[in-house]
Design a protein around this motif. Structure first.
Motif, mmCIF file in Angstrom:
data_model
loop_
_atom_site.group_PDB
_atom_site.id
_atom_site.type_symbol
_atom_site.label_atom_id
_atom_site.label_comp_id
_atom_site.label_asym_id
_atom_site.label_seq_id
_atom_site.Cartn_x
_atom_site.Cartn_y
_atom_site.Cartn_z
ATOM 1 N N ALA A 140 34.614 38.048 50.402
ATOM 2 C CA ALA A 140 35.845 38.076 49.621
ATOM 3 C C ALA A 140 36.938 37.254 50.289
ATOM 4 O O ALA A 140 37.739 36.588 49.616
ATOM 5 N N VAL A 141 36.987 37.291 51.595
ATOM 6 C CA VAL A 141 38.048 36.600 52.324
ATOM 7 C C VAL A 141 37.752 35.109 52.471
ATOM 8 O O VAL A 141 38.632 34.256 52.275
ATOM 9 N N LEU A 193 34.356 33.460 48.452
ATOM 10 C CA LEU A 193 34.455 33.503 46.997
ATOM 11 C C LEU A 193 35.590 32.655 46.422
ATOM 12 O O LEU A 193 35.362 31.870 45.493
ATOM 13 N N PRO A 194 36.827 32.789 46.926
ATOM 14 C CA PRO A 194 37.921 32.026 46.290
ATOM 15 C C PRO A 194 37.687 30.524 46.284
ATOM 16 O O PRO A 194 37.988 29.849 45.280
ATOM 17 N N VAL A 195 37.138 29.966 47.353
ATOM 18 C CA VAL A 195 36.949 28.516 47.412
ATOM 19 C C VAL A 195 35.842 28.053 46.481
ATOM 20 O O VAL A 195 35.727 26.849 46.198
ATOM 21 N N ASN A 204 39.108 37.468 41.419
ATOM 22 C CA ASN A 204 39.178 38.917 41.558
ATOM 23 C C ASN A 204 39.797 39.480 40.276
ATOM 24 O O ASN A 204 40.973 39.226 39.988
ATOM 25 N N VAL A 205 39.003 40.240 39.496
ATOM 26 C CA VAL A 205 39.459 40.630 38.166
ATOM 27 C C VAL A 205 39.736 42.123 38.006
ATOM 28 O O VAL A 205 40.347 42.532 37.017
ATOM 29 N N ARG A 206 39.302 42.956 38.958
ATOM 30 C CA ARG A 206 39.507 44.402 38.773
ATOM 31 C C ARG A 206 39.312 45.131 40.093
ATOM 32 O O ARG A 206 38.529 44.682 40.934
ATOM 33 N N ARG A 207 40.008 46.244 40.258
ATOM 34 C CA ARG A 207 39.814 47.075 41.439
ATOM 35 C C ARG A 207 39.286 48.456 41.017
ATOM 36 O O ARG A 207 39.744 49.040 40.031
ATOM 37 N N THR A 251 36.070 43.819 41.827
ATOM 38 C CA THR A 251 35.087 43.076 41.057
ATOM 39 C C THR A 251 35.500 41.609 40.999
ATOM 40 O O THR A 251 36.601 41.283 40.537
ATOM 41 N N TRP A 252 34.615 40.752 41.490
ATOM 42 C CA TRP A 252 34.822 39.298 41.439
ATOM 43 C C TRP A 252 33.943 38.728 40.332
ATOM 44 O O TRP A 252 32.820 39.185 40.104
ATOM 45 N N ARG A 253 34.482 37.686 39.673
ATOM 46 C CA ARG A 253 33.787 37.122 38.509
ATOM 47 C C ARG A 253 33.734 35.612 38.620
ATOM 48 O O ARG A 253 34.694 34.957 39.036
#
Length: 315
Positions: A133-134, A137-139, A144-147, A307-309
């Protein structure tokens, strides 16, 4: 077949024979990310059986003989949704990133060969502290769509008792095939509209639930009069924690104590089986104020998961 991935890493598909090694990896990662390590071999085997094609939809990354990362994906709907499980040791981000790239490429292949599916819709749940996550994923365009919160509650044979039910309410276990189908219908009805829920056929639901290996005495149906109004689907595959996978009440019966009765029934049964805690996941954006409901029954936050999408178009 093993594939050299880099000078240091080797990647191959997983098999059910790898369940113990995968369990050990998951527990090392969970201990770092959540402070708990309770995954069991049976649960890993169940996860692996959900895959349609382990040879193409699962990956193990080794540094020498050391398993450092694991990923698997499963179809979650006929519309292209794919759920992902991914664990990587904190000091092996490169291996985790490699598996992300491999599963993303595989998702594109699945979309390309599935009629009527223009893109694969990948969903992956991770704690906010996860190295993926850190750092990974972002790159790669994941969002990140939901907690969600994972909640736990202690249970014991001394402190928990079966609920006193109204005269017109009864609770039964779903061991009969007909009741398993009723449990499916109740889940489909009561979770419609919830974040991330995808309607499925009964056959697909049974596969994703690992139904042929599931202990159905941990699924309960509540009826009021002649009408089935609530369902709790549980499993007992973890080391010390019983797990509530689904809990739902039909709209007409909400607020009448049905969900509480089902939960208290599960507390007693899990305690009788030697579990010290019961856990469940709750969407923090739930429209029915579920978080308040669970904390009112003694549940406390164990950890958060996001949740990552990633939407992967067919090539």
């Amino acid at each position: 077949m093993s594939t050299p991935a880099t000078a240091e890493l080797t990647v191959r598909p997983a098999t059910t024979a790898d369940a113990a090694a995968v369990r050990d990896l998951i527990n090392v990662v969970d201990l770092v990310d959540t402070g708990e390590a309770g995954y069991a071999v049976d649960e890993v085997e169940s996860d692996l059986r959900r895959s349609d094609d382990l040879a193409r939809d699962s990956w193990l990354a080794f540094s020498g003989d050391r398993l450092v990362a694991y990923a698997v994906l499963w179809p979650a709907s006929a519309s292209g949704r794919l759920d992902v499980d991914h664990y990587v040791l904190p000091d092996e981000v490169a291996a985790g990133s490699l598996l992300l790239d491999l599963l993303t490429a595989r998702a594109a292949e699945i979309a390309a060969t599935t009629p009527g599916v223009p893109a694969a819709d990948l969903h992956l749940a991770l704690t906010p502290e996860s190295v993926l996550a850190v750092h990974a994923l972002p790159v790669r365009g994941w969002r990140n769509v939901r907690r969600h919160h994972v909640l736990t509650r202690p249970v014991s044979t001394g402190a928990d008792a079966l609920p006193v039910l109204p005269a017109d309410v009864r609770v039964r276990v779903a061991t009969a095939p007909s009741d398993q189908e009723i449990a499916y219908r109740l889940v489909q009805e009561t979770f419609a509209g919830h974040f991330g829920f995808e309607p499925t056929s009964y056959d697909d639901w049974r596969k994703r639930m690992d139904a042929d290996h599931r202990d159905w005495t941990l699924t309960w149906i509540a009826s009021r009069g002649a009408v089935d109004v609530g369902v709790l689907v549980g499993h007992n595959d973890r080391e010390a924690t019983g797990w509530v996978q689904n809990l739902g009440t039909v709209a007409a019966a909400r607020g009448s104590g049905i969900a509480t009765a089902l939960l208290r029934t599960s507390f007693v049964e899990f305690a009788a089986r030697g579990r010290s805690t019961v856990g469940l996941g709750v969407d923090t954006g739930n429209a029915h104020n579920a978080l308040h409901f669970y904390t009112g029954l003694g549940f406390q936050l164990q950890f958060a998961a996001d949740t990552w999408r990633l939407v992967v178009p067919a090539p």
